[in-house]
Write a protein that holds these residues in place. Structure first.
Motif, PDB file in Angstrom:
ATOM      1  N   VAL A  21      16.448  10.404 -26.335  1.00  0.00           N
ATOM      2  CA  VAL A  21      17.746   9.794 -26.048  1.00  0.00           C
ATOM      3  C   VAL A  21      18.265   9.071 -27.288  1.00  0.00           C
ATOM      4  O   VAL A  21      19.445   9.146 -27.623  1.00  0.00           O
ATOM      5  CB  VAL A  21      17.640   8.826 -24.854  1.00  0.00           C
ATOM      6  CG1 VAL A  21      18.944   8.042 -24.671  1.00  0.00           C
ATOM      7  CG2 VAL A  21      17.312   9.594 -23.574  1.00  0.00           C
ATOM      8  N   SER A  22      17.371   8.398 -27.977  1.00  0.00           N
ATOM      9  CA  SER A  22      17.774   7.671 -29.184  1.00  0.00           C
ATOM     10  C   SER A  22      18.342   8.609 -30.235  1.00  0.00           C
ATOM     11  O   SER A  22      19.324   8.289 -30.914  1.00  0.00           O
ATOM     12  CB  SER A  22      16.572   6.910 -29.768  1.00  0.00           C
ATOM     13  OG  SER A  22      16.154   5.882 -28.899  1.00  0.00           O
TER      14      SER A  22
ATOM     15  N   PHE B  87      27.955  -5.139 -14.555  1.00  0.00           N
ATOM     16  CA  PHE B  87      26.957  -4.116 -14.265  1.00  0.00           C
ATOM     17  C   PHE B  87      26.749  -3.190 -15.464  1.00  0.00           C
ATOM     18  O   PHE B  87      25.643  -2.701 -15.699  1.00  0.00           O
ATOM     19  CB  PHE B  87      27.364  -3.295 -13.035  1.00  0.00           C
ATOM     20  CG  PHE B  87      27.508  -4.108 -11.779  1.00  0.00           C
ATOM     21  CD1 PHE B  87      26.833  -5.303 -11.622  1.00  0.00           C
ATOM     22  CD2 PHE B  87      28.333  -3.677 -10.758  1.00  0.00           C
ATOM     23  CE1 PHE B  87      26.969  -6.065 -10.472  1.00  0.00           C
ATOM     24  CE2 PHE B  87      28.470  -4.428  -9.597  1.00  0.00           C
ATOM     25  CZ  PHE B  87      27.787  -5.622  -9.447  1.00  0.00           C
ATOM     26  N   TYR B  88      27.834  -2.924 -16.203  1.00  0.00           N
ATOM     27  CA  TYR B  88      27.707  -2.088 -17.399  1.00  0.00           C
ATOM     28  C   TYR B  88      26.723  -2.723 -18.376  1.00  0.00           C
ATOM     29  O   TYR B  88      25.848  -2.037 -18.922  1.00  0.00           O
ATOM     30  CB  TYR B  88      29.070  -1.914 -18.064  1.00  0.00           C
ATOM     31  CG  TYR B  88      29.022  -1.130 -19.363  1.00  0.00           C
ATOM     32  CD1 TYR B  88      28.750   0.229 -19.355  1.00  0.00           C
ATOM     33  CD2 TYR B  88      29.234  -1.748 -20.592  1.00  0.00           C
ATOM     34  CE1 TYR B  88      28.701   0.959 -20.537  1.00  0.00           C
ATOM     35  CE2 TYR B  88      29.191  -1.031 -21.777  1.00  0.00           C
ATOM     36  CZ  TYR B  88      28.923   0.318 -21.745  1.00  0.00           C
ATOM     37  OH  TYR B  88      28.864   1.026 -22.917  1.00  0.00           O
ATOM     38  N   LEU B  89      26.859  -4.010 -18.596  1.00  0.00           N
ATOM     39  CA  LEU B  89      25.944  -4.708 -19.502  1.00  0.00           C
ATOM     40  C   LEU B  89      24.512  -4.659 -18.987  1.00  0.00           C
ATOM     41  O   LEU B  89      23.562  -4.542 -19.774  1.00  0.00           O
ATOM     42  CB  LEU B  89      26.386  -6.166 -19.658  1.00  0.00           C
ATOM     43  CG  LEU B  89      27.676  -6.413 -20.449  1.00  0.00           C
ATOM     44  CD1 LEU B  89      28.168  -7.844 -20.234  1.00  0.00           C
ATOM     45  CD2 LEU B  89      27.473  -6.140 -21.930  1.00  0.00           C
TER      46      LEU B  89
ATOM     47  N   LEU C 112      22.968  -0.301 -21.130  1.00  0.00           N
ATOM     48  CA  LEU C 112      22.676  -0.535 -22.546  1.00  0.00           C
ATOM     49  C   LEU C 112      21.192  -0.486 -22.888  1.00  0.00           C
ATOM     50  O   LEU C 112      20.804   0.153 -23.871  1.00  0.00           O
ATOM     51  CB  LEU C 112      23.260  -1.878 -22.986  1.00  0.00           C
ATOM     52  CG  LEU C 112      24.753  -2.103 -22.741  1.00  0.00           C
ATOM     53  CD1 LEU C 112      25.217  -3.356 -23.488  1.00  0.00           C
ATOM     54  CD2 LEU C 112      25.581  -0.902 -23.152  1.00  0.00           C
ATOM     55  N   GLU C 113      20.388  -1.219 -22.169  1.00  0.00           N
ATOM     56  CA  GLU C 113      18.966  -1.302 -22.517  1.00  0.00           C
ATOM     57  C   GLU C 113      18.256   0.021 -22.255  1.00  0.00           C
ATOM     58  O   GLU C 113      18.611   0.746 -21.320  1.00  0.00           O
ATOM     59  CB  GLU C 113      18.305  -2.426 -21.722  1.00  0.00           C
ATOM     60  CG  GLU C 113      18.776  -3.806 -22.134  1.00  0.00           C
ATOM     61  CD  GLU C 113      18.050  -4.904 -21.402  1.00  0.00           C
ATOM     62  OE1 GLU C 113      17.596  -5.839 -22.070  1.00  0.00           O
ATOM     63  OE2 GLU C 113      17.931  -4.824 -20.166  1.00  0.00           O
ATOM     64  N   PRO C 114      17.252   0.363 -23.048  1.00  0.00           N
ATOM     65  CA  PRO C 114      16.689  -0.395 -24.172  1.00  0.00           C
ATOM     66  C   PRO C 114      17.313  -0.069 -25.526  1.00  0.00           C
ATOM     67  O   PRO C 114      16.752  -0.411 -26.557  1.00  0.00           O
ATOM     68  CB  PRO C 114      15.228   0.050 -24.148  1.00  0.00           C
ATOM     69  CG  PRO C 114      15.320   1.506 -23.744  1.00  0.00           C
ATOM     70  CD  PRO C 114      16.469   1.583 -22.771  1.00  0.00           C
ATOM     71  N   TYR C 115      18.479   0.574 -25.503  1.00  0.00           N
ATOM     72  CA  TYR C 115      19.056   1.075 -26.753  1.00  0.00           C
ATOM     73  C   TYR C 115      19.990   0.075 -27.420  1.00  0.00           C
ATOM     74  O   TYR C 115      20.266   0.180 -28.618  1.00  0.00           O
ATOM     75  CB  TYR C 115      19.788   2.389 -26.478  1.00  0.00           C
ATOM     76  CG  TYR C 115      18.925   3.353 -25.700  1.00  0.00           C
ATOM     77  CD1 TYR C 115      17.869   4.022 -26.318  1.00  0.00           C
ATOM     78  CD2 TYR C 115      19.116   3.549 -24.331  1.00  0.00           C
ATOM     79  CE1 TYR C 115      17.054   4.872 -25.602  1.00  0.00           C
ATOM     80  CE2 TYR C 115      18.302   4.405 -23.607  1.00  0.00           C
ATOM     81  CZ  TYR C 115      17.270   5.054 -24.245  1.00  0.00           C
ATOM     82  OH  TYR C 115      16.447   5.897 -23.537  1.00  0.00           O
ATOM     83  N   ARG C 116      20.499  -0.873 -26.641  1.00  0.00           N
ATOM     84  CA  ARG C 116      21.344  -1.937 -27.169  1.00  0.00           C
ATOM     85  C   ARG C 116      20.974  -3.246 -26.486  1.00  0.00           C
ATOM     86  O   ARG C 116      20.476  -3.251 -25.353  1.00  0.00           O
ATOM     87  CB  ARG C 116      22.833  -1.651 -26.922  1.00  0.00           C
ATOM     88  CG  ARG C 116      23.370  -0.386 -27.584  1.00  0.00           C
ATOM     89  CD  ARG C 116      23.474  -0.533 -29.088  1.00  0.00           C
ATOM     90  NE  ARG C 116      24.184   0.613 -29.673  1.00  0.00           N
ATOM     91  CZ  ARG C 116      23.609   1.742 -30.037  1.00  0.00           C
ATOM     92  NH1 ARG C 116      22.296   1.907 -29.850  1.00  0.00           N
ATOM     93  NH2 ARG C 116      24.324   2.719 -30.576  1.00  0.00           N
ATOM     94  N   ASP C 117      21.241  -4.362 -27.160  1.00  0.00           N
ATOM     95  CA  ASP C 117      20.973  -5.685 -26.604  1.00  0.00           C
ATOM     96  C   ASP C 117      22.210  -6.158 -25.843  1.00  0.00           C
ATOM     97  O   ASP C 117      23.257  -6.396 -26.452  1.00  0.00           O
ATOM     98  CB  ASP C 117      20.643  -6.665 -27.729  1.00  0.00           C
ATOM     99  CG  ASP C 117      20.379  -8.075 -27.213  1.00  0.00           C
ATOM    100  OD1 ASP C 117      20.344  -8.272 -25.982  1.00  0.00           O
ATOM    101  OD2 ASP C 117      20.217  -8.982 -28.052  1.00  0.00           O
TER     102      ASP C 117
END
Length: 301
Positions: free
Chosen positions: A95-96, A220-222, A226-231
């Protein structure tokens, strides 16, 4: 006035907590039923001439015709879901890798995506810019070639009347897609889609009045996308519509064309609030007092 503000804050927290609990119950039920997280939003399969059957077909008929892969993106897909689908279809190893390749894509060939002005504020630059349609891809395409096809979807759909309506209303296509992504999620409890114009009217009315949107789906989007690819903490100020008085930094998913059309032709109302019950019935209101009454009717209070 202070008492009213206190009530609004209390109400916001109450509805938010109930929303979190409800969504948790739904997600738990889905997972208990064996629903895979990636399959809820995007999927792929080999066509009758596709990868899964091409070898046996060639053996029986001697036909060496090139096969195709059909990759479907459903309305409401997060870009992370689409990245998972690309991995499942064999275009990326992780995915990354797919997400990084998306970030590195040249936006210039894609009319609407190239017009984004605040990429640094967005968790994923391509969020919302992959149209929810079915794409036909050659199995031997590179990851970049596959992504180029996916990013071309909106270029073919956001034309003609849609483009003219947006321009006549003083809206950029990015604003349209951002509002449409909110409408997509906030109207999801209505299976018919008939409520979309009314939800869109609330969004448009709040934007027009400079009000904070206060839409739970941006929270909910946040939490979910996002995780684990963005903080999530890094992007909270850009997407939390309880804290910011403007639209989120960009779309929070891929909206359907119906949601786009609803944003451009919202219901003719002055509504600023809505709530729905467990049966999916929506209640709209122009003022906060009526909204509180609707919340009681919907079983939220």
């Amino acid at each position: 006035a202070l008492k009213r503000v206190g009530m609004e804050i209390h109400m916001r927290n109450a509805v938010y907590i109930v929303g979190i609990l409800f969504c948790t119950m739904v997600l738990t039920a889905c997972r208990a039923a064996g629903e895979d997280e990636a399959s809820r939003s995007a999927s792929w399969n080999a066509e009758s001439t596709g990868v899964a059957e091409s070898e046996s077909a060639a053996e029986s008929s001697g036909d060496e015709a090139a096969s195709t892969i059909s990759l479907s993106v459903e309305p409401g897909s997060y870009v992370v879901d689409i990245a998972r689908t690309l991995v499942d279809a064999g275009y990326a190893s992780t995915v990354s890798e797919a997400l990084e390749a998306l970030e590195q894509m040249d936006p210039a060939p894609h009319r609407w995506w190239s017009q984004i002005a605040n990429r640094e504020e967005r968790a994923f630059a391509a969020e919302g810019y992959i149209a929810p349609i079915t794409y036909e891809l050659p199995p031997d395409a590179t990851l970049e070639e596959a992504l180029d096809v996916l990013l071309s979807g909106w270029d073919e759909q956001l034309t003609g009347d849609i483009e003219e309506q947006a321009a006549s209303q003083g809206l950029t296509m990015d604003q349209v897609l951002t509002m449409a992504s909110i409408v997509e999620y906030e109207s999801a409890r209505d299976a018919t889609g008939a409520v979309k114009p009314q939800v869109a009217a609330v969004v448009r009315n709040r934007v027009a009045q400079g009000m904070a949107l206060q839409m739970d789906v941006t929270i909910f989007y946040l939490q979910e996308a996002l995780e684990p690819y963005r903080d999530p903490e890094q992007y909270s100020a850009y997407y939390d519509t309880y804290e910011r008085s403007d639209l989120p930094a960009g779309p929070i998913g891929s909206p359907s064309l119906a949601s786009v059309e609803a944003v451009l032709a919202p219901a003719n109302t002055q509504d600023l609030f809505f709530v729905y019950d467990e049966a999916g019935t929506y209640y709209f209101a122009e003022d906060y007092e009526t909204h509180l009454s609707n919340c009681e009717t919907a079983g939220i209070l």
